[in-house]
Each structure stands twice: as structure tokens, then as C-alpha cells.
Design an enzyme around this catalytic site. Structure first.
Site, short mmCIF file in Angstrom:
data_model
loop_
_atom_site.label_atom_id
_atom_site.label_comp_id
_atom_site.label_asym_id
_atom_site.label_seq_id
_atom_site.Cartn_x
_atom_site.Cartn_y
_atom_site.Cartn_z
N ASP A 153 3.12 6.89 -5.81
CA ASP A 153 3.70 6.74 -7.15
C ASP A 153 4.85 7.72 -7.40
O ASP A 153 4.63 8.93 -7.54
CB ASP A 153 2.63 6.95 -8.23
CG ASP A 153 1.37 6.10 -8.01
OD1 ASP A 153 0.89 6.06 -6.87
OD2 ASP A 153 0.88 5.52 -8.97
N GLU B 66 5.69 2.55 -9.80
CA GLU B 66 5.19 2.24 -11.15
C GLU B 66 5.43 3.32 -12.20
O GLU B 66 5.41 3.02 -13.39
CB GLU B 66 3.70 1.87 -11.10
CG GLU B 66 2.80 3.05 -10.87
CD GLU B 66 1.45 2.91 -11.60
OE1 GLU B 66 1.12 1.85 -12.12
OE2 GLU B 66 0.72 3.92 -11.62
N ASN B 67 5.66 4.55 -11.75
CA ASN B 67 5.90 5.62 -12.74
C ASN B 67 7.33 6.14 -12.70
O ASN B 67 7.62 7.23 -13.19
CB ASN B 67 4.96 6.80 -12.49
CG ASN B 67 3.51 6.39 -12.45
OD1 ASN B 67 2.90 6.28 -11.39
ND2 ASN B 67 2.95 6.11 -13.61
N ASN C 12 -0.67 -0.77 -12.47
CA ASN C 12 -0.94 -1.02 -13.89
C ASN C 12 0.26 -0.72 -14.80
O ASN C 12 0.35 -1.27 -15.89
CB ASN C 12 -2.16 -0.23 -14.36
CG ASN C 12 -2.04 1.25 -14.08
OD1 ASN C 12 -1.81 1.65 -12.93
ND2 ASN C 12 -2.20 2.06 -15.09
N HIS C 13 1.18 0.12 -14.36
CA HIS C 13 2.35 0.39 -15.20
C HIS C 13 3.50 -0.58 -14.92
O HIS C 13 4.60 -0.39 -15.45
CB HIS C 13 2.82 1.84 -15.02
CG HIS C 13 2.01 2.80 -15.82
ND1 HIS C 13 1.95 2.76 -17.20
CD2 HIS C 13 1.21 3.84 -15.45
CE1 HIS C 13 1.16 3.71 -17.64
NE2 HIS C 13 0.68 4.37 -16.60
N HIS D 29 -3.95 -0.38 -5.48
CA HIS D 29 -3.69 0.51 -6.60
C HIS D 29 -4.91 0.55 -7.50
O HIS D 29 -5.19 -0.42 -8.21
CB HIS D 29 -2.46 -0.01 -7.37
CG HIS D 29 -1.95 0.96 -8.39
ND1 HIS D 29 -1.13 2.01 -8.06
CD2 HIS D 29 -2.14 1.05 -9.72
CE1 HIS D 29 -0.82 2.68 -9.15
NE2 HIS D 29 -1.43 2.14 -10.17
N HIS E 211 -2.36 5.49 -7.29
CA HIS E 211 -2.75 5.53 -8.72
C HIS E 211 -3.32 6.87 -9.18
O HIS E 211 -3.08 7.26 -10.31
CB HIS E 211 -3.73 4.42 -9.09
CG HIS E 211 -4.19 4.47 -10.51
ND1 HIS E 211 -3.39 4.14 -11.58
CD2 HIS E 211 -5.39 4.85 -11.07
CE1 HIS E 211 -4.06 4.28 -12.71
NE2 HIS E 211 -5.27 4.72 -12.43
FE FE2 Z 1 0.72 5.96 -11.03
FE FE2 Z 2 -1.39 3.44 -11.87
#
Ligand code: FE2
Ligand code: FE2
Ligand code: FE2
Ligand code: FE2
Ligand code: FE2
Ligand code: FE2
Ligand code: FE2
Ligand code: FE2
Lengths: 263, 263, 263, 263
Positions: D8, D39-40, D67-68, D152, D177
Site C-alpha cells: 500500500d 489504494e492509499n 477497500n479504499h 487485500h 492492507h
Molecule cells: Fe491500505
Molecule cells: Fe486496505
């Protein structure tokens, strides 16, 4: 067609209420089909062959369930042998014993399709019930326009969203699992009868059916306190829905809440 | 003393319902004290100074809240300036702005103590509401025997356990948060009036107050779909509780559910 | 002072690893104090008097635990009789049997304070560990500057936040519960030794200690599949921390990961 | 084939680390394919077209997410236009923009299949990744024996179960994650390279990439405290995996952890 749907039957008191009160209730309302959610019938958690048989012998035509379907292992061979008598949520994994939908056929040939689903908010992860239900509705509609869905879940949002999702496509969406009857029964704009939760069949002088002191001990920190079914103020709770046989539309939905004398 | 408690006021429709329907409701029932949970008053999530002022101007004496207390930042300075007008859950961290309990004093000198709590099952971790409430009840009982508790939480078990916990020690325990009114209002054995959830003030043709299509889009997978307050079938929902002034016992609890004409 | 902390001991294989490998490990590193998290020592879930005794007999000075503290009832009377030998999370309810902090005293008079905490993200609701720990640190610092904290929790954010919270106030913060050793051991800016998770003592050819096929069956949907401790590739995992006796600062932290021959 | 997978990427510091350190890292290890979880990348939550372009321009061949994925809306049209450059979890609903698997083709014709999955334990409900992945593996194996899976998720159990599930069927399973690198990289018995979490690319003097004081404020109760990316001790973290081109088996897996000078 008049359908009586009874919510989560909790332990021996719930079974007694169904046995004692069902015959008269059926007569009073002219009930054609009777369904009950049996997930808590064995000591408050799970279903045993004995509790399933008791409910069927008492006049229930089909049992549904929910997250406690798995709680007692003896039900697995039983449901495998009687897949048309006890449903489990249809959105469980494919290999799960039992089936998630079925049909109850009346003597006069009319039929009610029944689908059991489980929500995913605050519950275990399973397939998306909003997707799974679509194929099942189509499949059942080939048999009958009269369809009832038991949406077993925690969140009021998820139950109401399922009502909106199926409005006009099925006859009834009833919620189960919280054990508390809601006061929002109504016919949705598309013609589907709906209630967020029908409530349990069990003792009201309790915490959702279990002994108050034991539940409180857990909330106060004794996480391994015993957890047993309570006994006082036993009620049978559910709804009676009148379905138009031709169109499958819900004509009326009425809450049922009957006290078991002597409790 | 007659207390009217209204559940989660959802957005502009909820505010309109309170404004339009409250005066007559108070007159009809002879209401002495009016309380409303305001946590969803600003566009469905949170409270703004404007929505708080609107509710107070409409005749509400004290506002309670819940998990959406934090959702709009503008309320923080407002609640700091008016800690006696808006409560937040008492079991939040010590440094949290605002207070978790308060007292509404009538012109004739009678007083109602009010405690706001938030549950922990399926919600954020906070201090144990079952422990926190004990000291607050003692503190308030020094002022008045009449006490109302707003238990804002998800799980029906936690709300019913709080009812059992406080039965005989407070006058009323009402649940909020699910936005669906339950049909289980009653006086518990120890004399406390109880209902699992009073329901929201907002549009019933919705998913717990929000637009059906948007909520459904989310359940079908569009996690970032918009999420706006619905508009049709607006109802004011709550309970009227009659409390014995001398003993603080609940004498009766009646569900309220009034339609806002034109919606 | 040199402290050896070993992560969640899982079942018989974990006990065997500790028994077989601990003596030499202590000698090699010149260990003064040995601590182990015992929460999974009884068949993978919970602690029994026998597994606690086994670990103490093997040379562990003090046991910590976590969410599985409650899993086997026989430990309750045992911990009541031996509160100085097994800790449970300090932020559990006040009435919980056992204690959440303790002191290990060496023969030469030096002492190590130990605090056991449980996180709240994705875990059960308990008192705020970030608040609870403050008073305990003060209490222990009156006895000794050397303090170890076992932060038992799921979320990497919560463990790292606890490290930041206590940095400079305690000697060591170790994480437990995920059963997988992390590679981020370090001395934080304020002088506290830290690692997100020390890893388990148990079989690596597994899913966090349990049989792979059984765990997989559950993820594939058989929610009531058996769940037993695996047997191959057993490792003892933990950290050795060197603490400055005078200041209580962490001087070094080294990961330990030793294979049990024959597995 | 040598694959570099980076965890990430968190905000500007993460992007800087990749830009500054990637060229040399690729040269040192003889990397053939570079993948990063993005994702981040946009301020710690979500992906923007700019951060995606930055990573691709820095030499990353394919981005994965988690998830992001949904957190910043601007990425939706971008991913629709570039479905072969950014994956989202394959077990998201069917209508979700973007794709969950893809293929990176080298100039010499060799190809790496990549699958992105999201776990369900402590995360949102989606389709079962253990089921979804099976068809995707078959589909990709028709193209190439070399397959990497980015699992993830939060729970160490779910990541390790996915490793066990795919062992011998894919080349690599990496977890993302938690933002903390684990020390358990290894070749599983069936020949699949595995690590529970590769760790983030971002500032280690932080709580999983975010400012320590802000994260702590939240754990201490200020639920609406700001939440911004930290800046000090920036590291690029990931793994280099050597895959046998003919069989697709993992030959070696090595952790990477490189400091960005000046931070
Ligand atoms: Fe993350
Ligand atoms: Fe995540
Ligand atoms: Fe139930
Ligand atoms: Fe249930
Ligand atoms: Fe609400
Ligand atoms: Fe709420
Ligand atoms: Fe644990
Ligand atoms: Fe553990």
C-alpha cells in the site's frame, strides 16, 4: 391465500406456544399455509430433529431458519433427508446441506413459493442476498405468483432495502432475527406486504428470549455467563398475510401477538 | 408528568413533521416535557446549529443524540455553548464536548432527569453503558425520581438488557437508532416504561429515511452511491409516557405515529 | 535486564516448543525474565490449569492472555488462586476474575512490571485500553522503571497507536493475537521497544496454528467444520528485549524464531 | 521471472519513495515486472488519476487496490478508461467499474497474470474470494503459468487460508492492507511463494502511515480528529519473488525494506 408466518421459535416455551395456540389461530384467520422460523427452537440456539418434528406435527407446513441453522449438528443429516421441510438461507455457500427455497402446495393445487435469505450487515459474510434472490424469484414465478421471502438479518436498513428491492415482484417480505416485533407492517407501493420484523415466539419477560439476569451478567462483563431460555410471558408472534392468488399481490398484512395462558 | 419522546429526526422532512405536528400532539396528550433525538436532523447524518435551533423553536425541551453526534463539526461549538440543550451519549470519552445527562425543569418545579447512552454491540467501542448509567441514575435521583433514558443502539438484545438493568430504578427506557418503531411498548415488572425502538420522525417510503433507490444501489454494490433523505410518507413517531411524579414509576406508555399531510 | 516474551502458545505443539527450546534460549540470550501469552495453550482456544502449570514448570515466570482468556472455564478458579501467575487484559470489567497487571521480581531485587491489555477494534467492547493503561503505568512506575505491555489485538493501527501512546513511558510494547510475526521491531523515538506482533509458538504449516484443510473448509462455507491444532513446522516465536535497569528504556529488541526439530 | 510487489503506497511520501527508490531496486534485483497496491496513494485514502499516473510513470507496470478503491470518485472514470492499469478486488459486485484480474506481458513475450482479491473478515461483505478466485486462476492459466494474487484483507487467518487454498495453483500470494510487513515469507509446500503482509510504502514514524498524534486522539475518543499522512522515516516495502517461467512455481521470496534518505 392466507399465510401465517411465525417468527423465531425460541426453545421449549416457543414450541409450547406454537403447539397450544396454532390450531385456533389457523381457524380464526382461515389460514391456508403456515410457516415458522425455527432457528432458535433447540434451547434458544439451533434446530434439532426433535424440535423440527415438533413444529411440523403442530401444523407448520415449512420451516425457515437463519444464522443459527448451523448451531446444532444433528440437524444436518435431518435437513439432508427432508430438504422440503426446512430451508436455510439461500445465499449460503453452494455445498451447504439443505436448500434455500421451496414450494408449499395446497390440497387445492395453489402453491406458495418460499425463499429464505440472510443479511450481511453485522452478520457473517455470504453471497449477496440482493443478487441471489433475483434468480430464485424468477424460478419460483414459473410455478406460482405467490411468493414469501424470510429476510433474516440484523440491520433495519438491510431488511427495508430488501422490501424495496422485491416490491412488486413477490407477495411478502418478512424480517426475522431481532426477536422484537415492529409496528411498521404495510403494503408497499408495488403491492408487496412487508414488516421489518415479525418478532419471536417465546418469553417476553426476557432479553430476546433468554434469561434477563444471565444476559445482563454478560453485558456487565461475565462473557461466559450461562445463557438459557426464559420462561415467563410467552407469546406467539407473527403476521397473517392475505395474498391475491391470481396476481400474487399482498392484499393485507396483520400482526399477530397471542399470549400463552399460564406463563 | 407526561413526557413525549420522539425518535431520530431525519432531515428536512423530519423537521417539518415536528414543526407541523408537535403543537397539536402536545395539546392532545397534555404533554409536560418534550424530548427528541436529533442525530439525523442535518441531511440525515448529524446535527447542525440550525437543525438544533429549529427543533427547540418548535417546542422541544431537550435534544438527545447518538453515533451521528459527531457527523457535522459545526455542532461542537454549539453544544459547548448549550450543554443543557443537546445531550450526547454519556459513555463517550471524558473529553468529549457536551454532556451525557441533564435535567428539564417544568414551570411548576417538577423535573425530569434525562440520560443519553450508546450501545456497543455492532457499534464503536465506548465505556460500558451498563456501568456508566449507574452513577448517573444515582446523581439524578438526588434531584428527581422521574428519569428517562435514551438507549441509542443497534442490537435488540442490548436495548432489552438495559431495560432489565434499569427496571425499577428509572421511569422510562426508550430505544433509538434503528428508525423502525417496535410494537413491544410495556411497563416492565419493576415499573419502568419500555420500548425497544420508538421509530424515526421522517419519510417511511424509504430505507430508514433515505432514498430507496440509493440505498438499494449500495446493497447491490455501488458503495459510493449518493445517499439522500427521502420525501414521501413522512411520519412523526415516538411515545407518550405517563410518569407518577411521586414515585417516578411509569404508569403508561403509548406509541405515537402521526402522518404529515401532503407527503 | 533481558526479557524474553513469547507469543500466543498454541496447543500441545506450542507447549512442546516452549518446553524443548526455552532452556537453551534463556542461556543463549542471558534472559532474566520470561513471559508468554498462554491464551491458546489449551487445544488452540483458552487456558487450562494443566497448560498454565506446564508453561510455568518449563521456566516461564508470568503468563499473559487475551480474548481467549474466557474460553475454558476451569481456568477461572485457577487464576483466582494464582493471580500473580496469569494476567488477563486489564481493561476487562472490574468483577472479572484475575488481574490485569503484575510484577515479576528477580532474585537480585530488580523488578519488571507487566500490563496486559486488549484492543477494541474488531474485538469485543471493553474499557478504553488507552485510558486504563495510564493509571497502571503510574502505579507500576512507583515500583520499577521497567515495564512491559502486552497489547493483545487485531488491528495494526491500534497496536501502533498504543506504541505511540506509551513511547517513553514504558520499556516495551509487544503485540499479540494475529499469530504472525511482524518485521517491524524497533526502538521508538522516546525509547520504547516495539513490535506489532511477536508471532505465535505453534505450527507454521497451518492457518494461524490450526489445520489448513479445516480452516479452508470454513472459509469455503462449512461454518461448523472441526477446528483443530496443526502439527507440522512448529516454531517458538517471540522477542528478546534488553532494558536499561536504571532508566527503563529499551536498549534493543531482537526477534526470535526457533524451529522445533522433528516437526 | 522476477516480480517486485510493493505494498500500500501511502500519500505523497509513499509516492516519493517509489519514484526515488524504484529504478535502483529494479536494477539491483533484475526485476521483470513491477506491481504496487495504490489504494492509499491519494492522501492516505483512495487513488486519484494523478497518483495512478505518477506510479505508472515511476515504472510500475500494474496497480492493485482494495477497500479504499472507492474512496475518491475521480478514479472511477479513469479506471474505466484504463482497466488494464489498475485492478480492484475481483470479488466486488459485477457492475463495479474496472476489472479484478489482468495480465502483464513482457517484451520477450512472457506474461504474469495478476488477481486482486479482498477478504471478508472484519471487512465489507462481498462475494466469497475463495470461490471467485478459482475461475480466475483457470482463466489465467490458459494464458500463463505465472500468477500473482494480491489478497487485500485484515485477518491473518484469511490471508493464510488463501495461501493454503492456492498453494500449487499460483506462483505468489501476497497480503496487503495492514501496512505492517510480516516476517513469515516462505515457499509453501506446494510451491507457492507467500507472505502475510508485504507492508506499506510510507512513513514508519506513524500509525500505519498516518500522524501519530491524530490517530491517538481518535483512540482516546475524538472520533472526528483530523487524519493526515505522516512524513518521517519513509520506507519502500515489498517483496521480490523469483518465479520459474516454465512451471510457474515460486523459487524464492525476499522481503524488501528500503529507507528513503532525508526522511
Ligand atoms: Fe491500505
Ligand atoms: Fe486496505
Ligand atoms: Fe433468532
Ligand atoms: Fe438469527
Ligand atoms: Fe439515527
Ligand atoms: Fe444512530
Ligand atoms: Fe487472541
Ligand atoms: Fe491468539
Amino acid at each position: 391465500m392466507k399465510v401465517l408466518f411465525m417468527g423465531d421459535v425460541v426453545g421449549r416455551p416457543g414450541l409450547q406456544a406454537v403447539r397450544a395456540l396454532l390450531p385456533r389461530l389457523k381457524a380464526t384467520h382461515g389460514v391456508d399455509v403456515t410457516i415458522a422460523n425455527a432457528e432458535n427452537s433447540d434451547q434458544g440456539a439451533g434446530i434439532s430433529p426433535e424440535t423440527a418434528d415438533t413444529l411440523l406435527a403442530a401444523g407448520v407446513d415449512l420451516l425457515t431458519s437463519g444464522n443459527h441453522f448451523w448451531s446444532k449438528k444433528a440437524i444436518i443429516p435431518w435437513v439432508t433427508a427432508h430438504p422440503d421441510k426446512l430451508l436455510r438461507p439461500a445465499n449460503y455457500p453452494k455445498d451447504t446441506p439443505g436448500r434455500g427455497h421451496g414450494v408449499v402446495t395446497l390440497k387445492d393445487g395453489r402453491a406458495l413459493g418460499v425463499i429464505n435469505l440472510e443479511g450481511r450487515v453485522f452478520m457473517r459474510a455470504h453471497d449477496n442476498p440482493f443478487e441471489v434472490v433475483q434468480g430464485l424469484v424468477e424460478e419460483l414465478r414459473a410455478r406460482t405468483p405467490c411468493i414469501l421471502v424470510d429476510m433474516h438479518c440484523e440491520a433495519s436498513s438491510e431488511k427495508n432495502a430488501m422490501g424495496a428491492h422485491l416490491d412488486g415482484r413477490v407477495s411478502v417480505v418478512v424480517g426475522t432475527h431481532t426477536h422484537v416485533q415492529t409496528a411498521d407492517e404495510r403494503i408497499l407501493p408495488g403491492g408487496t406486504a412487508f414488516i421489518t420484523d415479525v418478532g419471536m415466539c417465546g418469553p417476553l419477560d426476557s432479553v430476546i428470549g433468554m434469561k434477563k439476569e444471565q444476559s445482563l451478567a454478560r453485558f456487565l462483563g461475565q462473557k461466559n455467563a450461562p445463557y438459557e431460555v426464559a420462561e415467563r410471558l410467552v407469546y406467539l408472534q407473527g403476521v397473517v398475510v392475505d395474498i391475491d392468488d391470481a396476481s400474487g399481490r399482498g392484499k393485507s398484512i396483520e400482526r399477530v401477538r397471542v399470549h400463552l395462558p399460564g406463563t
